[in-house]
Design a protein around this motif. Structure first.
Motif, PDB file in Angstrom:
ATOM      1  N   SER A 274       0.425   9.628  -5.376  1.00 52.48           N
ATOM      2  CA  SER A 274       0.792  10.998  -5.012  1.00 52.48           C
ATOM      3  C   SER A 274       1.753  11.634  -6.004  1.00 52.48           C
ATOM      4  O   SER A 274       2.165  12.795  -5.805  1.00 52.48           O
ATOM      5  CB  SER A 274       1.430  11.006  -3.613  1.00 52.48           C
TER       6      SER A 274
ATOM      7  N   THR B 203      -3.898   9.389   1.978  1.00 50.49           N
ATOM      8  CA  THR B 203      -3.625   9.615   0.557  1.00 50.49           C
ATOM      9  C   THR B 203      -4.927   9.741  -0.228  1.00 50.49           C
ATOM     10  O   THR B 203      -5.064  10.603  -1.110  1.00 50.49           O
ATOM     11  CB  THR B 203      -2.768   8.473  -0.011  1.00 50.49           C
TER      12      THR B 203
ATOM     13  N   VAL C 167      -6.284   3.281  -4.655  1.00 51.97           N
ATOM     14  CA  VAL C 167      -6.097   3.799  -3.298  1.00 51.97           C
ATOM     15  C   VAL C 167      -7.427   4.206  -2.689  1.00 51.97           C
ATOM     16  O   VAL C 167      -7.706   3.907  -1.513  1.00 51.97           O
ATOM     17  CB  VAL C 167      -5.104   4.983  -3.319  1.00 51.97           C
TER      18      VAL C 167
ATOM     19  N   VAL D 259      -3.069   4.938   3.526  1.00 50.26           N
ATOM     20  CA  VAL D 259      -4.010   4.830   2.419  1.00 50.26           C
ATOM     21  C   VAL D 259      -5.163   5.824   2.596  1.00 50.26           C
ATOM     22  O   VAL D 259      -5.572   6.508   1.646  1.00 50.26           O
ATOM     23  CB  VAL D 259      -4.541   3.383   2.301  1.00 50.26           C
TER      24      VAL D 259
ATOM     25  N   CYS E 155       0.526   4.206  -2.673  1.00 49.99           N
ATOM     26  CA  CYS E 155       0.243   5.590  -2.307  1.00 49.99           C
ATOM     27  C   CYS E 155       1.275   6.540  -2.913  1.00 49.99           C
ATOM     28  O   CYS E 155       0.935   7.667  -3.312  1.00 49.99           O
ATOM     29  CB  CYS E 155       0.226   5.742  -0.784  1.00 49.99           C
TER      30      CYS E 155
ATOM     31  N   TRP F 259       0.813  -1.215   0.000  1.00 48.39           N
ATOM     32  CA  TRP F 259       0.000   0.000   0.000  1.00 48.39           C
ATOM     33  C   TRP F 259       0.845   1.263   0.000  1.00 48.39           C
ATOM     34  O   TRP F 259       0.473   2.263  -0.635  1.00 48.39           O
ATOM     35  CB  TRP F 259      -0.943   0.005   1.199  1.00 48.39           C
TER      36      TRP F 259
END
Length: 520
Positions: free
Chosen positions: A457, A506, A473, A503, A453, A449
């Motif tokens: 991002s 994000t 996500v 998560v 993320c 994860w």
């Protein structure tokens, strides 16, 4: 004479230490109830390793002699370390390590006085678990012959029953009186008692009588019974714990030349294969026509691993011959040369894996294959030591088992999934032509994860990869919010908790409206 044995009939010998009935009637039910509370509904998490530690401590204090508790205490200490890994993340390696250490505790606590070698004691514990259902007939026989049952069924002992009731009655009556008084005079205590009684009544009314739950209870009860009342060891040593005898050959000359010819032929064959690897794999020479680089690199990994393992078995068997054959210097030299060529072959397999990862991506399976190759390399080093020192086959096997345990003990603390995910994302960032397998990345679970993320991002590459990562996500964040609402401390794993929080944060950044809707 001791008063505890003087009242027994002459033909009734006191039970052996592992034939006591009271632990099965008191401690085992507590272990079952605790396991039912911790593991039936919730996903095993933080309490998983602690439960193993509790079981080990119970075995230690029930069965280990007062002056012989150092070894099982060391194993308990290692179990506490392994329980730290459980708090991070439950895994197969962690479960295997805990079970192996519990077997050590049982073996050293229960069989130290009656079974000789350490491996024999530990394996006796494993054999007892495999035959654990056989403890139920013993339990019912022992229960039917116990004083508890005989007092209740024998008319001659009615006086004992009456005297026992006389002893208990005053405490029971006074306890009830003061319980009522304190409930009337202490509101907090009254509320506390009410919560306990309501919880007990609710547990009884809502008890899950499904088939699966009943099977779970039977399994846990059987395990608890065999832990508090281990079975007696066999009269004869188990076949796997007996000393492997050396093979005596009637014709020494033929035996020596057979071994030499085998090593000559296999050394020549391995030399040919290793020379090809050095030429085409290590030096990147042009392959013959009709052989693609993909075929050469990717198709032979598992067959080469099989060849290496078969080599180890052949060498171990060859040096299990009588010492007058195994001590030959020429034979040892050929054997060590073959071990060296096996190590070179392992290096070729490692390079094949590296090239495969460079062409595609890293996976957990490929990491574990690398760990396996490391273990095989260690096995060949131990085999070389075995050849030089002319040790026993039992010792060689035992040292290899310890090497396997050490590898598993280390692996349980490592976040392999997280390493794989970060490596693949790093390759994707460094090479814009590479693509990411988002399905595999998500299948890694919480370990993947953080990498997912980081892709979501990303702002310098607004591509379809980033869009897909953001969609995944957001979906994972919704599932994690729902899971947290339905779970409690029994399912806590620090890696999952940390990854889940990342998560959710994000997802809130990349799609605040969607995550707000999911939270509702």
């Amino acid at each position: 004479m001791n008063s505890s044995t003087s009242d027994l009939p002459l033909d009734a010998a006191p039970p052996l230490p592992n034939e006591r009935i009271w632990p099965a009637l008191t401690i085992a039910p507590l272990l079952v109830l605790m396991a039912d509370y911790l593991f039936w509904r919730p996903t095993p998490g933080l309490p998983f390793g602690l439960y193993f530690c509790l079981a080990a401590i119970v075995v230690l204090f029930l069965h280990a002699p007062a002056g012989r508790r150092r070894r099982p205490a060391i194993a308990c200490g290692l179990m506490f370390l392994a329980s730290v890994a459980t708090a991070l993340e439950t895994s197969l390696t962690n479960t295997i390590v805990l079970a192996a250490l519990l077997a050590v505790v049982v073996g050293e606590s229960c069989y130290r006085e009656v079974v000789g070698t350490a491996w024999a004691r530990w394996s006796e514990a494993l054999a007892g678990w495999l035959c654990s259902l056989g403890r139920w007939p013993w339990f019912f026989r022992r229960l039917s012959s116990s004083a508890l049952v005989s007092v209740g069924l024998s008319k001659a002992n009615t006086d004992v029953v009456a005297r026992s009731l006389q002893a208990i009655a005053p405490a029971a009556c006074l306890g009830i009186v003061f319980l009522v008084v304190f409930q009337m005079g202490n509101a907090v205590f009254s509320q506390f008692c009410g919560r306990i009684s309501n919880a007990v009544l609710e547990w009884i009314q809502n008890f899950d009588f499904s088939f699966g739950h009943l099977v779970f209870w039977l399994a846990i009860s059987t395990v608890a019974l065999v832990l508090v009342q281990p079975r007696k060891p066999g009269a004869q040593p188990r076949f796997w714990t007996r000393q492997w005898s050396r093979v005596v050959r009637t014709d020494r000359t033929v035996a020596v030349w057979q071994s030499r010819f085998i090593l000559f032929v296999l050394n020549a064959l391995f030399f040919t294969v290793n020379t090809i690897d050095v030429s085409y794999l290590w030096q990147h020479a042009k392959l013959p026509e009709g052989v693609s680089f993909s075929q050469f690199v990717h198709s032979g990994v598992y067959s080469l691993i099989f060849a290496v393992l078969l080599s180890a078995v052949v060498l171990a068997a060859m040096f299990q011959q009588s010492l007058d054959i195994a001590r030959g210097r020429g034979l040892k030299a050929l054997a060590l040369l073959w071990i060296g060529q096996n190590l070179l072959l392992i290096a070729g397999v490692v390079l094949r894996l590296k090239l495969y990862v460079d062409a595609y991506q890293l996976s957990e399976l490929r990491v574990y294959v690398g760990c396996f190759l490391l273990l095989v390399t260690c096995g060949f080093v131990l085999l070389a030591w075995h050849v030089v020192r002319e040790g026993s086959l039992n010792g060689l096997i035992f040292r290899n088992v310890l090497a396997i345990f050490t590898l598993f003990f280390v692996l349980q603390f490592l976040d392999v999934a997280g390493f794989v995910a970060e490596f693949n994302v790093g390759q994707w960032r460094s090479n814009r032509s590479r693509t990411l397998d988002f399905k595999y990345l998500e299948s890694l679970g919480p370990g993947g994860w953080a990498a997912l993320c980081s892709v979501a991002s990303t702002t310098d590459r607004v591509t379809s990869d980033v869009i897909e990562a953001r969609e995944r996500v957001v979906r994972l964040a919704g599932a994690e919010i729902e899971r947290r609402a339905q779970s409690d401390w029994r399912s806590y794993q620090s890696r999952r908790a940390s990854a889940g929080q990342q998560v959710i944060r994000t997802a809130a950044r990349v799609d605040a409206a969607v995550i707000f809707t999911l939270a509702l």
